[in-house]
Design a protein around this motif. Sequence first.
Motif, mmCIF file in Angstrom:
data_model
loop_
_atom_site.group_PDB
_atom_site.id
_atom_site.type_symbol
_atom_site.label_atom_id
_atom_site.label_comp_id
_atom_site.label_asym_id
_atom_site.label_seq_id
_atom_site.Cartn_x
_atom_site.Cartn_y
_atom_site.Cartn_z
ATOM 1 N N LYS A 1 0.833 -1.201 0.000
ATOM 2 C CA LYS A 1 0.000 0.000 0.000
ATOM 3 C C LYS A 1 0.873 1.259 0.000
ATOM 4 O O LYS A 1 0.602 2.209 -0.730
ATOM 5 C CB LYS A 1 -0.925 0.001 1.219
ATOM 6 N N GLN B 1 2.468 1.701 -3.473
ATOM 7 C CA GLN B 1 1.589 1.436 -4.613
ATOM 8 C C GLN B 1 1.677 2.525 -5.686
ATOM 9 O O GLN B 1 1.863 2.226 -6.863
ATOM 10 C CB GLN B 1 0.150 1.269 -4.156
ATOM 11 N N GLU B 2 1.561 3.783 -5.283
ATOM 12 C CA GLU B 2 1.595 4.870 -6.268
ATOM 13 C C GLU B 2 2.950 4.939 -6.964
ATOM 14 O O GLU B 2 3.021 5.163 -8.178
ATOM 15 C CB GLU B 2 1.272 6.201 -5.602
ATOM 16 N N ASP B 3 4.024 4.739 -6.207
ATOM 17 C CA ASP B 3 5.368 4.753 -6.811
ATOM 18 C C ASP B 3 5.519 3.636 -7.832
ATOM 19 O O ASP B 3 6.023 3.855 -8.942
ATOM 20 C CB ASP B 3 6.447 4.604 -5.727
ATOM 21 N N GLU C 1 3.155 2.131 -9.447
ATOM 22 C CA GLU C 1 2.293 2.411 -10.596
ATOM 23 C C GLU C 1 2.958 3.411 -11.541
ATOM 24 O O GLU C 1 2.901 3.247 -12.764
ATOM 25 C CB GLU C 1 0.938 2.930 -10.137
ATOM 26 N N GLU C 2 3.593 4.448 -10.987
ATOM 27 C CA GLU C 2 4.292 5.432 -11.821
ATOM 28 C C GLU C 2 5.454 4.786 -12.572
ATOM 29 O O GLU C 2 5.679 5.067 -13.750
ATOM 30 C CB GLU C 2 4.801 6.607 -10.969
#
Length: 86
Positions: free
Chosen positions: A33, A36-38, A40-41
Amino acid sequence: MQFNLEHKLLFLRISSDLVPFASHPVNRFNWQKHFQEDFEEIGKFIIKNRMRISMHPDQFTLINSVKEEIFEEAKMNSNIMSKYLT
């Protein structure tokens, strides 16, 4: 990755120890969690720039071990690595 792209090196090996202790029982941190954003990028960058990636377990991961506990560890490490990519 930007360096690779600028030098037309469209291949990248992702380290299996990207998240230290990811598969160790001592790790109670929800790294999936948190990162996650890292991740995804990173994935978007790889796809956008048509880069190829590689990832494999370290030399201590023995999927052919006759010892059940060693095999189970190897299986767990492989599952953790797949979570980096999803």
